[in-house]
Enzyme design. Structure first.
Site, mmCIF file in Angstrom:
data_model
loop_
_atom_site.group_PDB
_atom_site.id
_atom_site.type_symbol
_atom_site.label_atom_id
_atom_site.label_comp_id
_atom_site.label_asym_id
_atom_site.label_seq_id
_atom_site.Cartn_x
_atom_site.Cartn_y
_atom_site.Cartn_z
ATOM 1 N N GLU A 1 -11.963 5.221 -6.936
ATOM 2 C CA GLU A 1 -10.658 5.495 -6.340
ATOM 3 C C GLU A 1 -9.777 6.310 -7.276
ATOM 4 O OE1 GLU A 1 -9.946 4.070 -3.089
ATOM 5 O OE2 GLU A 1 -8.444 5.656 -3.229
ATOM 6 N N ASP A 2 -9.234 7.361 -6.759
ATOM 7 C CA ASP A 2 -8.205 8.137 -7.458
ATOM 8 C C ASP A 2 -8.631 8.619 -8.852
ATOM 9 O OD1 ASP A 2 -6.923 7.675 -5.107
ATOM 10 O OD2 ASP A 2 -5.138 6.737 -5.947
ATOM 11 N N ASN B 1 -0.489 11.711 -0.072
ATOM 12 C CA ASN B 1 0.269 10.471 -0.274
ATOM 13 C C ASN B 1 0.950 10.478 -1.635
ATOM 14 O OD1 ASN B 1 -0.651 9.188 2.157
ATOM 15 N ND2 ASN B 1 -2.648 9.000 1.171
ATOM 16 N N ASN C 1 -5.247 7.329 7.381
ATOM 17 C CA ASN C 1 -5.430 6.812 6.018
ATOM 18 C C ASN C 1 -6.772 6.106 5.915
ATOM 19 O OD1 ASN C 1 -5.170 4.803 3.730
ATOM 20 N ND2 ASN C 1 -3.264 5.960 3.509
ATOM 21 N N ASP D 1 -11.757 8.606 -1.749
ATOM 22 C CA ASP D 1 -10.964 9.814 -1.525
ATOM 23 C C ASP D 1 -11.802 10.947 -0.946
ATOM 24 O OD1 ASP D 1 -8.478 8.760 -2.780
ATOM 25 O OD2 ASP D 1 -9.861 8.571 -4.462
ATOM 26 N N TYR E 1 0.867 -1.180 0.000
ATOM 27 C CA TYR E 1 0.000 0.000 0.000
ATOM 28 C C TYR E 1 0.898 1.222 0.000
ATOM 29 C CZ TYR E 1 -4.291 2.471 1.410
ATOM 30 O OH TYR E 1 -5.381 3.307 1.473
HETATM 31 O O1 LIG Z 1 -4.276 5.258 -1.081
HETATM 32 C C1 LIG Z 1 -4.038 5.903 -0.031
HETATM 33 O O2 LIG Z 1 -3.070 5.684 0.693
HETATM 34 C C2 LIG Z 1 -5.017 6.947 0.417
HETATM 35 C C3 LIG Z 1 -5.756 7.466 -0.732
HETATM 36 O O3 LIG Z 1 -6.829 7.019 -1.066
HETATM 37 C C4 LIG Z 1 -5.102 8.473 -1.578
HETATM 38 O O4 LIG Z 1 -4.101 9.073 -1.188
HETATM 39 O O5 LIG Z 1 -5.592 8.665 -2.689
HETATM 40 MG MG LIG Z 2 -7.169 7.259 -3.112
#
Ligand SMILES: O=C([O-])CC(=O)C(=O)O
Ligand SMILES: [Mg+2]
Length: 645
Positions: A336-337, A501, A545, A360, A193
């Protein structure tokens, strides 16, 4: 190799109804996710062994499913008939899949990560499953295998080498991978991770060995349902999907963002106990605007600039529709992202029709709120006593801000418009104020309060006098000495959260936060930092996190059969996490519990989320279990080896 789709075999195994590729006979009710390959299964013994493996697989599906999947029920969704696993079965066509029922043994068993036990196959299993000679004589225990793997992983100097070793293990022996990860979570989380997964995504093309997850690109437009059917598992309960446009704070990594859904889903299993076979990582490839990747000969994605507008929306819509058609309405989709300009719109668009949340925006918000609530034990007072200043007004920033405002509003009965006024955001153009309102993106508008414009963060601190400073900018080293000192001059115990991050993008390091605040800061970061010694005292930073939240949230949604995610579930998850911070943790200045207890924490989060789903009438798995924590624990996947008699 023999074909196992024979009626005698089926009678023995008690399996009825599946499409036989040779006969073309399609029967409605077939076990949708049994997919095993028959090699070396000769004659009766072969059939018997095959039958045992199939029975095991079915038993496993039933057991795993009895708690958190749809085996017993045969619901009708949207008027469509479903088979016993809850999949569409409205037409025969639906059952045409590229694989058939068969059983692995011998050589192929050793290469099937779901069933492989490596040296842990015992003598009887070696006899029964054609493994003689394919393994050296020694029989090792699962524990010894863990010890050896950890020893090997610790030999690697570079985190990326450790990451590659872990991914290789996941593809070789799934149960060993999860046992390793669960038992060494603090040590291995930074590998599978953040931060290492960030580096892995950046270099994904050159370290690429075996594909993980499902790649859906513009080339698959019009065929997404077929692509989903190519995935070997049919009983999917959680999908993590990215389009790779904003991977952590690293920006557009295109198709190479796949490391993120893969990593997140391995945490769903290790931290939240969701079975690996029901997790599906997906990357949607609409191109990339990252010139370096476009010119990289090892890049694995489409070599074109990102599709936008209607072309993008249509692909996403086809995907969302296909997912619901294939897996039913209770499949959880975690966005995600995605970049800001798509993330909010996708969430708004599909939040009312699908079981979706954006990690997020909402997952991060839930974890940060938990930390802030827990922090009240260290600073005294209530959440409503604080003033909050954010650097960064994207998904995480505005998501956290909104959840804090919602929580204060619930606690104080003050209207949301009022509680929002305690929260200020700074973006790349300075403090968000009402005079900027016209030009602001819609998600920033609620935070445009009356104030004169301010350009610099440090000046905003001096003017707003926040008690809490939260970094979500994705830009590293923006909490300078001056910034931290300004916070420390206003507050006895400044709360400073550097959430971006991976580590390279963190707004400041733990050492900087403690040193520049003379050891007074209550600090947590998105990526992990080691403990810091300052003036003879040891400071242990927390990790704020979303990994604390999404595995338990997901488990709670699945086990209650929830059909929508509601803000109150995020508040419930947050409350459950805050309750798990012990006196012992507080004594060390921690506002999050250690990850070592994460499965217990996830069970508590799942229970609170499920309770909320029942309370809101959004749960479909009835009746409600009496003790939801015990129920959550009983649902959790455990990576113990099965015995193959
Ligand atoms: O993935 C991770 O550590 C936390 C998160 O969702 C990001 O930073 O986009
Ligand atoms: Mg993320």
């Amino acid at each position: 190799m023999i074909s196992l789709n024979r009626s005698s075999f089926l009678n023995k195994t008690g399996i009825s109804g599946f499409r036989s590729p040779s006969s073309g006979a399609a029967l409605r009710r077939r076990p949708a996710s049994v997919r095993v390959v028959a090699l070396g299964t000769n004659g009766r013994a072969g059939e018997r062994n095959a039958a045992v493996l199939v029975e095991n697989r079915l038993k496993e599906m039933r057991e795993g499913s009895s708690a958190i999947a749809d085996v017993e029920s045969k619901p009708t969704v949207g008027g469509e008939v479903q088979d016993e696993y809850g999949h569409d079965a409205s037409t025969e066509e639906e059952f045409v899949t590229p694989w058939c029922l068969s059983v692995a043994s011998g050589y192929s068993l050793l290469r099937d990560p779901h069933h492989n036990k490596g040296l842990a196959f015992n003598e009887k299993e070696r006899d029964a499953h054609f493994l003689r000679g394919l393994l050296p004589p020694t029989v090792a225990s699962h524990e010894l295998q863990v010890k050896k793997m950890m020893h090997n992983i610790r030999q690697y100097q570079l985190p990326l080498q450790k990451y590659m070793a872990m991914m290789d293990l996941q593809e070789r022996n799934e149960r060993l991978f999860y046992k390793l990860l669960i038992e060494n979570v603090e040590e291995l989380l930074p590998i599978v991770y953040t931060p290492t997964v960030g580096e892995a995504c950046q270099k994904y093309g050159s370290i690429f060995m075996r594909p993980q997850g499902l790649f859906i690109s513009l080339k698959e437009k019009g065929k997404i349902r077929e692509v989903l059917r190519n995935w070997p598992e049919k009983n999917i309960q959680v999908i993590v999907v990215t389009d790779g446009e904003r991977i952590l704070g690293l920006g557009d990594l295109g198709c190479q963002g796949m490391g993120i859904p893969v990593g997140k889903l391995s945490l769903y299993t290790a931290l939240g106990g969701v079975r690996p076979s029901s997790c599906l990582p997906i990357t949607i490839d609409v191109g990339t605007n990252n010139e370096t990747l476009l010119n990289d000969e090892f890049y694995i994605g489409l070599r074109q600039r990102r599709a936008t507008g209607q072309e993008y929306a249509e692909l996403l819509d086809e995907f969302m529709t296909a997912v619901k058609q294939n897996y039913g309405e209770k499949v959880l989709i975690q966005f995600e992202d995605f970049a800001n300009h798509n993330a909010f719109d996708l969430l708004a668009k599909y939040g009312t029709t699908h079981l979706v949340f954006n990690d997020d925006i909402q997952g991060t918000a839930s974890v940060v709120l938990a930390g802030l609530v827990a922090a009240q034990n260290l600073v005294g007072g209530t959440l409503a006593d604080h003033r909050f200043l954010f650097l960064g007004a994207g998904e995480a920033g505005t998501g956290i801000a909104e959840l804090i405002a919602l929580e204060i509003s619930k606690q104080t009965n003050a209207p949301l418009e009022e509680t929002r006024k305690k929260i200020w955001l700074v973006d790349s153009k300075g403090l968000i104020v009402s005079s900027r309102k016209e030009s602001l993106q819609h998600f920033k508008k609620p935070w445009a309060h009356e104030h004169e414009p301010i350009n610099e963060l440090v000046d905003a601190i001096k003017a707003i006098k926040p008690t809490v400073l939260i970094g979500t900018s994705g830009v590293g080293r923006t909490f300078t000495k001056e910034v931290v000192e300004a916070m420390a001059s206003i507050n006895e115990k400044p709360i400073i959260l550097a959430l971006s991050n991976p580590t390279s993008q963190s707004e400041c390091t733990a050492k900087e936060a403690y040193t520049w605040s003379q050891g007074r800061a209550i600090f947590a970061s998105g990526s992990p930092f080691p403990p810091v010694e300052y003036e003879g005292k040891l400071f242990v930073p927390g990790q704020a996190n979303n990994a604390y939240i999404f595995p338990g949230l997901g488990l709670g949604l699945i086990m209650s059969g929830a059909i929508r995610v509601h803000d109150d579930m995020l508040l419930a998850a947050s409350e459950a996490l805050a309750e798990q911070v012990s006196e012992e943790n507080f004594a060390k200045g921690l506002i999050f519990p250690p990850f070592t207890n994460i499965r217990k924490i996830s069970a508590h989060i799942a229970a609170k989320v499920a309770a909320k789903a029942y309370e809101l009438g959004l749960a479909t798995r009835l009746p409600q279990p009496k003790d939801l924590v015990t129920h959550a624990e009983s649902c959790m996947y455990s990576p113990v080896y099965r015995s193959y008699r």
